[in-house]
Design a protein around this motif. Structure first.
Motif, PDB file in Angstrom:
ATOM      1  N   ALA A  51       0.838  -1.207   0.000  1.00 53.54           N
ATOM      2  CA  ALA A  51       0.000   0.000   0.000  1.00 53.54           C
ATOM      3  C   ALA A  51       0.871   1.253   0.000  1.00 53.54           C
ATOM      4  N   GLU A  52       1.954   1.226   0.784  1.00 59.15           N
ATOM      5  CA  GLU A  52       2.850   2.389   0.824  1.00 59.15           C
ATOM      6  C   GLU A  52       3.572   2.572  -0.513  1.00 59.15           C
ATOM      7  N   LEU A  53       3.980   1.488  -1.134  1.00 64.37           N
ATOM      8  CA  LEU A  53       4.669   1.592  -2.431  1.00 64.37           C
ATOM      9  C   LEU A  53       3.727   2.135  -3.508  1.00 64.37           C
ATOM     10  N   PHE A  54       2.516   1.600  -3.576  1.00 63.64           N
ATOM     11  CA  PHE A  54       1.561   2.101  -4.562  1.00 63.64           C
ATOM     12  C   PHE A  54       1.170   3.544  -4.262  1.00 63.64           C
ATOM     13  N   GLY A  55       1.060   3.871  -2.986  1.00 65.66           N
ATOM     14  CA  GLY A  55       0.770   5.250  -2.606  1.00 65.66           C
ATOM     15  C   GLY A  55       1.883   6.201  -3.012  1.00 65.66           C
ATOM     16  N   ALA A  56       3.135   5.749  -2.861  1.00 66.86           N
ATOM     17  CA  ALA A  56       4.285   6.568  -3.267  1.00 66.86           C
ATOM     18  C   ALA A  56       4.253   6.827  -4.771  1.00 66.86           C
ATOM     19  N   LEU A  57       3.882   5.811  -5.545  1.00 64.03           N
ATOM     20  CA  LEU A  57       3.732   6.018  -6.991  1.00 64.03           C
ATOM     21  C   LEU A  57       2.584   6.981  -7.280  1.00 64.03           C
ATOM     22  N   GLY A  58       1.497   6.801  -6.544  1.00 61.32           N
ATOM     23  CA  GLY A  58       0.310   7.617  -6.761  1.00 61.32           C
ATOM     24  C   GLY A  58       0.473   9.070  -6.362  1.00 61.32           C
ATOM     25  N   ILE A  59       1.374   9.328  -5.447  1.00 60.84           N
ATOM     26  CA  ILE A  59       1.576  10.703  -4.999  1.00 60.84           C
ATOM     27  C   ILE A  59       2.440  11.495  -6.001  1.00 60.84           C
ATOM     28  N   ILE A  60       3.104  10.787  -6.906  1.00 60.02           N
ATOM     29  CA  ILE A  60       3.995  11.433  -7.878  1.00 60.02           C
ATOM     30  C   ILE A  60       3.472  11.315  -9.319  1.00 60.02           C
ATOM     31  N   LEU A  61       3.256  10.097  -9.772  1.00 56.19           N
ATOM     32  CA  LEU A  61       3.046   9.861 -11.207  1.00 56.19           C
ATOM     33  C   LEU A  61       1.825  10.543 -11.832  1.00 56.19           C
ATOM     34  N   PRO A  62       0.640  10.470 -11.246  1.00 49.78           N
ATOM     35  CA  PRO A  62      -0.497  11.102 -11.939  1.00 49.78           C
ATOM     36  C   PRO A  62      -0.289  12.602 -12.182  1.00 49.78           C
ATOM     37  N   GLN A  63       0.240  13.292 -11.186  1.00 51.37           N
ATOM     38  CA  GLN A  63       0.479  14.728 -11.325  1.00 51.37           C
ATOM     39  C   GLN A  63       1.626  14.988 -12.305  1.00 51.37           C
ATOM     40  N   ALA A  64       2.690  14.193 -12.195  1.00 50.92           N
ATOM     41  CA  ALA A  64       3.861  14.410 -13.051  1.00 50.92           C
ATOM     42  C   ALA A  64       3.551  14.133 -14.516  1.00 50.92           C
ATOM     43  N   LEU A  65       2.748  13.114 -14.771  1.00 52.84           N
ATOM     44  CA  LEU A  65       2.429  12.741 -16.148  1.00 52.84           C
ATOM     45  C   LEU A  65       1.178  13.430 -16.675  1.00 52.84           C
ATOM     46  N   ASN A  66       0.500  14.169 -15.778  1.00 54.39           N
ATOM     47  CA  ASN A  66      -0.753  14.842 -16.117  1.00 54.39           C
ATOM     48  C   ASN A  66      -1.790  13.868 -16.680  1.00 54.39           C
ATOM     49  N   ILE A  67      -1.794  12.665 -16.100  1.00 57.31           N
ATOM     50  CA  ILE A  67      -2.788  11.648 -16.441  1.00 57.31           C
ATOM     51  C   ILE A  67      -3.613  11.410 -15.186  1.00 57.31           C
ATOM     52  N   ALA A  68      -4.830  11.859 -15.197  1.00 58.29           N
ATOM     53  CA  ALA A  68      -5.726  11.773 -14.043  1.00 58.29           C
ATOM     54  C   ALA A  68      -5.059  12.350 -12.792  1.00 58.29           C
ATOM     55  N   PRO A  69      -4.663  13.621 -12.831  1.00 59.97           N
ATOM     56  CA  PRO A  69      -3.967  14.216 -11.688  1.00 59.97           C
ATOM     57  C   PRO A  69      -4.773  14.230 -10.395  1.00 59.97           C
ATOM     58  N   VAL A  70      -6.075  14.011 -10.478  1.00 61.29           N
ATOM     59  CA  VAL A  70      -6.879  13.926  -9.264  1.00 61.29           C
ATOM     60  C   VAL A  70      -6.452  12.742  -8.398  1.00 61.29           C
ATOM     61  N   LEU A  71      -5.781  11.780  -8.995  1.00 60.75           N
ATOM     62  CA  LEU A  71      -5.318  10.614  -8.227  1.00 60.75           C
ATOM     63  C   LEU A  71      -4.202  10.970  -7.245  1.00 60.75           C
ATOM     64  N   THR A  72      -3.468  12.050  -7.508  1.00 62.57           N
ATOM     65  CA  THR A  72      -2.382  12.438  -6.600  1.00 62.57           C
ATOM     66  C   THR A  72      -2.909  12.815  -5.218  1.00 62.57           C
ATOM     67  N   PRO A  73      -3.878  13.729  -5.088  1.00 64.30           N
ATOM     68  CA  PRO A  73      -4.368  14.014  -3.741  1.00 64.30           C
ATOM     69  C   PRO A  73      -5.127  12.839  -3.120  1.00 64.30           C
ATOM     70  N   ILE A  74      -5.717  12.001  -3.947  1.00 63.71           N
ATOM     71  CA  ILE A  74      -6.387  10.809  -3.414  1.00 63.71           C
ATOM     72  C   ILE A  74      -5.347   9.864  -2.817  1.00 63.71           C
ATOM     73  N   ALA A  75      -4.230   9.679  -3.514  1.00 62.32           N
ATOM     74  CA  ALA A  75      -3.149   8.841  -2.984  1.00 62.32           C
ATOM     75  C   ALA A  75      -2.577   9.444  -1.711  1.00 62.32           C
ATOM     76  N   ALA A  76      -2.422  10.761  -1.689  1.00 62.09           N
ATOM     77  CA  ALA A  76      -1.904  11.424  -0.485  1.00 62.09           C
ATOM     78  C   ALA A  76      -2.859  11.227   0.691  1.00 62.09           C
TER      79      ALA A  76
END
Length: 120
Positions: A51-76
């Protein structure tokens, strides 16, 4: 402000990658590092690590790639919940020295969640 948020996201992600990797893939080392690991099942520790590893990906990748950036605050938000429950677990075991790390990562993830939700 955006640069500050990215720095905080990066620091949080690094911390979660480190602890998640230990829990998910280096269970014996995690048992040596954290006293609580001995008292819960290996499967639960691995679950938390993943969960922590997927969360770490989720806190960076969606915002960085501008693909569903809403997932970044959800992961956070999800990572903040993981850390909050960890802190409550430490309180229940009277492991007050362990809570400092939880407080820091809770603050980081809540800051990222609020900042990124407000910028959507």
């Amino acid at each position: 402000m955006n640069i500050a948020i990215w720095i905080i996201q990066g620091l949080a992600a690094l911390g979660f990658v480190y602890s998640g990797w230990l829990k998910a893939f280096q269970y014996e080392k995690a048992k040596e590092s954290w006293i609580w690991v001995k008292d819960v099942s290996k499967e639960f520790v691995v679950f938390i690590g993943l969960a922590e590893l997927f969360g770490a990906l989720g806190i960076i990748l969606p915002q960085a790639l501008n693909i569903a950036p809403v997932l970044t605050p959800i992961a956070a938000t999800g990572l903040a919940a993981v850390v909050l429950f960890g802190a409550l677990y430490h309180v229940s075991r009277k492991e007050y020295r362990e809570i400092g790390v939880n407080i820091v990562f809770f603050a980081l993830t809540v800051f990222v969640a609020i900042s990124r939700f407000c910028s959507i």
